[in-house]
Design an enzyme around this catalytic site. Structure first.
Site, PDB file in Angstrom:
ATOM      1  N   LEU A 510       0.876  -1.174   0.000  1.00 13.94           N
ATOM      2  CA  LEU A 510       0.000   0.000   0.000  1.00 13.94           C
ATOM      3  C   LEU A 510       0.912   1.223   0.000  1.00 13.94           C
ATOM      4  O   LEU A 510       1.790   1.358   0.849  1.00 13.94           O
ATOM      5  CB  LEU A 510      -0.901   0.009   1.243  1.00 13.94           C
ATOM      6  CG  LEU A 510      -1.678   1.301   1.487  1.00 13.94           C
ATOM      7  CD1 LEU A 510      -2.663   1.570   0.352  1.00 13.94           C
ATOM      8  CD2 LEU A 510      -2.426   1.239   2.809  1.00 13.94           C
ATOM      9  N   GLU A 511       0.701   2.092  -0.991  1.00 19.63           N
ATOM     10  CA  GLU A 511       1.497   3.320  -1.080  1.00 19.63           C
ATOM     11  C   GLU A 511       0.619   4.464  -0.581  1.00 19.63           C
ATOM     12  O   GLU A 511      -0.421   4.748  -1.179  1.00 19.63           O
ATOM     13  CB  GLU A 511       1.922   3.544  -2.537  1.00 19.63           C
ATOM     14  CG  GLU A 511       2.803   4.758  -2.757  1.00 19.63           C
ATOM     15  CD  GLU A 511       3.175   4.937  -4.240  1.00 19.63           C
ATOM     16  OE1 GLU A 511       2.378   4.546  -5.113  1.00 19.63           O
ATOM     17  OE2 GLU A 511       4.263   5.471  -4.519  1.00 19.63           O
ATOM     18  N   ILE A 512       1.022   5.058   0.514  1.00 19.85           N
ATOM     19  CA  ILE A 512       0.232   6.159   1.070  1.00 19.85           C
ATOM     20  C   ILE A 512       0.886   7.478   0.678  1.00 19.85           C
ATOM     21  O   ILE A 512       2.107   7.634   0.766  1.00 19.85           O
ATOM     22  CB  ILE A 512       0.103   6.012   2.602  1.00 19.85           C
ATOM     23  CG1 ILE A 512      -0.855   4.833   2.891  1.00 19.85           C
ATOM     24  CG2 ILE A 512      -0.393   7.300   3.245  1.00 19.85           C
ATOM     25  CD1 ILE A 512      -1.082   4.566   4.337  1.00 19.85           C
ATOM     26  N   THR A 548       5.682   4.647  -7.074  1.00 20.92           N
ATOM     27  CA  THR A 548       5.662   3.394  -7.840  1.00 20.92           C
ATOM     28  C   THR A 548       5.311   3.611  -9.306  1.00 20.92           C
ATOM     29  O   THR A 548       6.002   3.121 -10.194  1.00 20.92           O
ATOM     30  CB  THR A 548       4.670   2.392  -7.225  1.00 20.92           C
ATOM     31  OG1 THR A 548       3.450   3.065  -6.968  1.00 20.92           O
ATOM     32  CG2 THR A 548       5.189   1.792  -5.950  1.00 20.92           C
TER      33      THR A 548
END
Lengths: 775, 398
Positions: A510-512, A548
């Site tokens: 998960l990219e926050i 990403t």
């Protein structure tokens, strides 16, 4: 008396590194009470004629086989063997959640040479061999994680009793760290569970639940966890486990219990077959070719495991132990192992919330959009006990989403990791609806609607009209800048990006994304939700493509260029997987979706200009026009058919590729050059993200690349993590050398243009060779 | 069939009480495993027993406390002014439970009904495979957890540290006390039943006082090989039916009856069906006492359903634990364990058997008889049931 003395001598050799054990050795004849000695990791109680040995690594959630624990353990065992009043022993942990979770990684990493590691392995082997040959039966009472070295301790015992708890897992995850079981595991496991099962365990590193372990013959008895009684369930269960184990230990000493397992017909047949050298050779061959295929020969550990097992079975124990210890030492100092261990540390790092606990825990979550993403997010939330509203605008879309959640959970029922009753009760956390009813109770809203800024603004405004003041608004987008979305908000401090990866229930990352205005508490809340959902979380700054997507952009652009030069998609895939990407670059575009890729490429192209140049975006546009949207449309670079495994290249692409054909530049189109063109652009962009502060550290950069872009090597089937690890950009830059990297970039820059211009950070590293991303 | 047993119980009730049939306003029966032909067994049995066809009847189910539910349903109807006279009871025929065809077979058979031509029928029949014939047996297992009750009882006993010996001793006590009560003619609530084609059963036939040595030889029945619950220290499943007459006090007095017992208060509670499946009496006892304004010391007669010796002993330990009361029941202190000299002194389900749906009425009537015999005032009945549910009832002697 004689065997004992021999053992004593062996022990002295093995423990010349620690003073602690020699102290215990001196005491062995005069004392059986652990209270007299200052042991901190292992203690021993004598209950009648049974000694109960308890592992307890201080100040830690899990027990690890550290030098100190091993030394104290050896010590305690020597006392037990010397004490004539003791007839059997039970090994148990004081921590309900962990028997022994494995070897102490710091201990391994502190070793400078392969010889040092080999020595550690041999010490362990000797200790466990003594347990195996102990005249007094030893029973392992397993509750919680029993992994790696912990499993090797357990299988050296004469009998194993395990709690049938979800927390109780057995396995040999060494391969995931580029290692092999180094304390006799490669030799004992095949004899215990049979060759095929042993290979499966050691080569995949998978965790095995207690009930499965019982069926495989890995444990002898199961103990059901107890409910509330006169103590807490955890405390009483481990006490009960101990009582049961003591009874079995006593039974083994009295010979009223036999440690011999009754084997099923199938198992006896397999064992018989495996005893034939010819059949064994066939098994080695099959397993080897499978490993070759999966790892592309990039990982030495799996092949070593096969070799070590083979040696043990064909040439006997002594040869087996020797090669096991040697290989363990060799593997521990390989760059692959170091990379995997780095990855492991990164994962641990990304499982912590650096923003601390949020003020309000998210108990009710609302997800907007019941598409693949939205439903996936709902699925990983409901099964963690979060009440989840799944909202869509159309009944049809909602139905599909709800069905996806059901299907995801039901597949767990089929695999028996969930009961049908648990599935039903989990599903009661899900509310599918078309309106904003109940949003006044939501603690967080995650939108997963169409990637269009106007749509996003529209839902943001609608949602803000109905949610309470504390509610966080998170946007699941792969490229739209969060600050741009937040511009429409009345409360931008509550707006954050949460970029999930598809399929959500399988992809760990998960990219926050935080903006300048996002508050600390909002970030804390988002990370907390991500961690609860079981994700590995990286937190990055806002910017086009975040981290990403942005790294991927230039590389995919280069892929297009390569294709335009007339290289076959299959070859592009082969070249990229040979480098260590788990999915080929052309396949990756099909997986992502050509329309999505076009969208992103356009946005990023606008933001970054020439640096995202290379391939022609019009090629994508034409593909979209023709309906070649990738896997979801059944056609992209490849043709996808249900049930057909070997997909073929989409012949409709020939015409398109022909149209955009550019002549290859002869001096940079060898396979290695093509590979490096893709990789250098990828790494350069990652470094750029670090330079610009999008990334806060290289560790998260590596984790993001591996877990976000590394598609699970085998979707649907069993997922092995073997394919991960080598494409982590910063670790690659370190090992390849910044200087060499910059040289390559300069070379391509001269041929192709400024998309290859190395960024300042890489130049800095190239100019001072001592600089490394990972120290 | 179950309604035959129920009919016998109803006829026995009519004979013993000589209540006029047309006075009965309503009949409620409890049952667990339903015979599909007589799903409203209350009605079929009532008609067969010669009750007026103008008396409505319905059947309730709540696992092992089904006839307790029948009783309290009757109490509720009287309290609500719906009726004055209710017959409540329960029945279970464990020796002939319905065994079903597999789902696949059922589906084929149902489709076969709709097949029109011979060809269609044949093609359906040709699809039947050997595994279609595997029957589905009803199991004494929780639907939610798939755990059998004996297994749960074994875990419960372990959670409270109840040893095998303690359980065997308690089971032996139950059998010995039942035998004594039977010999002394105290079990007057039995109605002889003539089994068609066989002899008449005149007394409970499961009472078998054994020795601790013999019981100690038995292997664990559920948690193998190291568990503590065995066939000897579990209640056994048997056939049985029960019935009782419930009236409002005014009606009873007006009709010239002297009440045997007053049903004063009751509560139902439920807990976690996995870990506290059989721990209900512990939770419910203090509640009903508070409701009735009594303390444990006021109770002269305790009649608890003995599902397993380990379950009874675990409950006694839980009731006697301040730690448990504080941590799991949200109470300041324990309610205390009932003294054994007032507890199931005429035996219990361990020795008399446990026909699921019928047991509740037996517990209440035994408590009433014991109160009368021993001259006590208050009695307390508790029974646990599948699904983690429980009912306790507090009654008094007139």
């Amino acid at each position: 008396m004689c065997p004992w003395q021999e053992r004593g001598a062996g022990r002295e050799n093995s423990c010349n590194t620690c003073d602690f054990s020699s102290l215990g050795y001196a005491c062995r004849n005069i004392s059986t009470s652990s209270a007299l000695q200052n042991r901190t990791h292992v203690s021993c109680d004598i209950k009648g004629d049974v000694a109960v040995v308890r592992f307890n690594t201080p100040n830690s959630k899990v027990n690890t086989l550290s030098k100190q624990l091993s030394a104290e353990f050896t010590d305690v065992m020597n006392e037990i063997w010397a004490n004539e009043a003791v007839r059997s022993a039970v090994l148990i942990s004081s921590k309900p959640g962990s028997f022994i979770a494995g070897a102490d990684l710091n201990m391994l990493e502190a070793c400078k040479t392969a010889q040092e590691v080999t020595q550690l392995s041999q010490d362990g082997q000797k200790m466990l061999e003594k347990i195996e040959n102990s005249p007094k039966p030893v029973v392992a009472a397993i509750s919680g994680s029993c992994l790696g070295g912990g499993l090797e301790v357990a299988i050296a015992c004469h009998y194993r009793v395990a709690t049938k708890d979800r927390k109780t897992v057995l396995g040999t995850p060494e391969v995931l760290l580029g290692l092999l079981p180094g304390a006799g595991g490669t030799q004992r496991l095949p004899k215990m569970v049979g060759l095929p099962a042993a290979f499966d365990m050691m080569l995949t590193g998978r965790n095995i639940r207690a009930d499965r372990a019982k069926k495989m013959g890995l444990v002898d008895q199961l103990v059901e966890p107890l409910g509330p009684g006169l103590k807490t369930p955890e405390a009483r269960t481990i006490e009960y486990l101990e009582e049961v184990a003591i009874n079995f230990a006593r039974g083994l000493a009295n010979k009223t219990v036999s440690a011999k397992r009754s084997r099923g017909l199938m198992q006896r047949l397999t064992d018989y077959a495996m005893a034939l050298p010819f059949v064994r050779q066939q098994v080695y061959k099959t397993v080897e070719s499978k490993v070759q295929k999966q790892t592309k020969g990039l990982y030495p550990a799996p092949l070593k495991i096969i070799e070590v097992v083979k040696t043990g079975l064909d040439q006997g124990n002594d040869a087996g132990y020797l090669i096991e210890a040697q290989s363990f030492g060799q593997l521990a100092v390989t760059k692959e192992s170091k990379a995997l261990m780095g990855l492991y540390h990164g994962q641990v790092h990304c499982k912590k919330n650096k923003f601390g606990n949020p003020q309000k825990e998210v108990k009710t979550l609302a997800v907007l959009g019941a598409g693949l993403m939205g439903a996936g997010i709902a699925q990983v939330s409901v099964d963690k006990g979060i009440k989840t509203i799944l909202k869509d605008t159309a009944q049809k879309g909602l139905d599909r989403g709800q069905q996806q959640v059901y299907k995801g959970l039901n597949s767990k029922v089929k695999k028996k990791s969930l009961t049908s009753f648990e599935r039903d009760s989990i599903l009661s956390n899900l509310m599918g609806q078309l309106d904003y009813k109940g949003f006044e109770k939501a603690d967080m809203v995650i939108e997963a609607v169409f990637e269009d800024i106007n749509v996003k603004h529209k839902v943001l405004k609608e949602v803000e009209a109905v949610i309470p003041a504390h509610c966080v608004f998170a946007s699941n987008t792969s490229a739209l800048p969060i600050s741009q979305i937040a511009a429409a908000s009345k409360r931008p401090e509550k707006v954050i990006g949460m970029h999930y990866f598809s399929p959500v229930d399988k992809m760990q990352l998960l990219e926050i994304i935080t903006t300048d205005k996002t508050s600390q508490d909002t970030a804390a809340s988002a990370v907390a939700v991500g961690l609860k959902q079981g994700k590995v979380v990286i937190v990055v700054k806002d910017g086009p493509g975040f981290y990403t997507t942005r790294c991927l952009g230039p590389m995919l652009s280069e892929v297009v260029r390569v294709l335009q030069e007339g290289i076959d998609p299959k070859k592009v895939d082969a070249i990229s997987t040979a480098f260590g990407f788990p999915v080929g670059a052309a396949t990756l575009i099909d997986e992502v979706g050509v329309d999505v890729a076009t969208h992103v490429a356009e946005d990023l192209g606008k933001a970054f200009g020439q640096r995202f140049g290379g391939g022609s975006i019009d090629l994508f546009k034409l593909m979209v026009q023709k309906g070649f949207l990738g896997r979801k449309a059944g056609k992209g670079f490849y043709v996808y058919q249900e049930g057909v495994k070997n997909r073929s290249v989409n012949s409709g692409m020939d015409e398109i590729l022909q149209k955009f054909r550019v002549p290859p530049l002869s001096h940079s189109c060898s396979d290695e050059d093509i590979q490096m063109r893709l990789v250098t652009r990828f790494v350069n962009e990652a470094a750029m993200c670090l330079q610009e502060g999008i990334l806060s550290n290289p560790l998260e950069g590596d984790i993001g690349a591996v877990f976000g872009l590394g598609f699970p090597p085998c979707l649907g089937g069993e997922c092995s993590e073997l394919g991960l690890g080598l494409q982590s950009p910063f670790r690659f830059a370190d090992s390849y050398g910044a200087r060499q990297l910059v040289d390559k970039l300069r070379k391509y820059e001269a041929v192709y243009g400024s998309q290859f211009t190395p960024c300042q950070l890489l130049l800095d590293h190239a100019n001072s060779p001592s600089k490394k991303f990972h120290q | 069939m179950p309604h035959d047993l129920a009919r016998a119980a109803l006829q026995g009730l009519l004979t013993r009480t000589s209540v006029p049939r047309d006075v009965v306003d309503y009949i409620v029966y409890g049952t667990v495993i339903q015979e599909v032909k007589t799903s409203n067994v209350a009605r079929e049995a009532a008609l067969g027993a010669g009750f007026s066809d103008k008396t409505p009847a319905h059947t309730v189910t709540m696992a092992c406390i089904s006839s307790n539910q029948a009783m309290t349903t009757g109490v509720g109807m009287i309290a609500a002014g719906q009726c004055d006279v209710v017959v409540a009871g329960g029945v279970e025929l464990m020796s002939d439970v319905p065994i079903r065809h597999s789902r696949k077979m059922r589906k084929t058979m149902l489709t076969l009904n709709r097949a029109k031509t011979l060809g269609q029928k044949l093609s359906l029949i040709s699809k039947i495979r050997p595994d279609y014939f595997t029957p589905e047996l009803p199991a004494v297992a929780e639907f939610s957890t798939s755990e059998t009750m004996g297994h749960s009882a074994d875990r419960l006993a372990a959670a409270f540290g109840v040893s095998r010996l303690e359980q065997d001793e308690y089971a032996l006590r139950s059998h010995s006390l039942a035998k004594k009560a039977q010999d002394e003619g105290l079990l007057q609530d039995v109605v002889p039943f003539k089994v068609p084609g066989k002899d008449t059963v005149t007394k409970d036939n499961g009472i078998r006082p054994s020795s601790l040595e013999q019981m100690g030889k038995l292997k664990p029945a559920f948690v193998k090989p190291y568990g503590t619950v065995t066939a000897a220290n579990s209640s056994f499943l048997t056939d049985g039916a029960s019935a009782m007459l419930i009236m409002s006090e005014e009606k009873a007095l007006a009709m010239g009856y002297k009440p045997k017992a007053y049903l004063r208060d009751f509560v139902y509670v439920s807990q976690d069906p996995k870990d506290q499946l059989l721990l209900g009496p512990t939770y419910a006892t203090p509640k009903v006492l508070e409701k009735a304004g009594l303390t444990l010391g006021d109770i002269d007669v305790f009649e608890f359903h003995e599902a397993f010796a380990g379950q009874i002993l675990a409950n006694l330990k839980a009731m006697d634990s301040d730690w448990f009361a504080q941590n799991y029941m949200g109470r300041k202190s324990k309610v205390g364990a009932p003294p054994l000299d007032k507890f199931n002194t005429w035996g219990g389900s361990l020795s008399l058997g446990h026909p699921f749906g019928a047991t509740g009425c037996r517990l209440v009537i035994t408590a009433a008889h014991r109160l009368k015999k021993e001259g006590g005032q208050y009695g307390l009945v508790a029974a646990c049931a599948a699904g983690g549910q429980v009912m306790v009832l507090c009654g008094s002697c007139s």
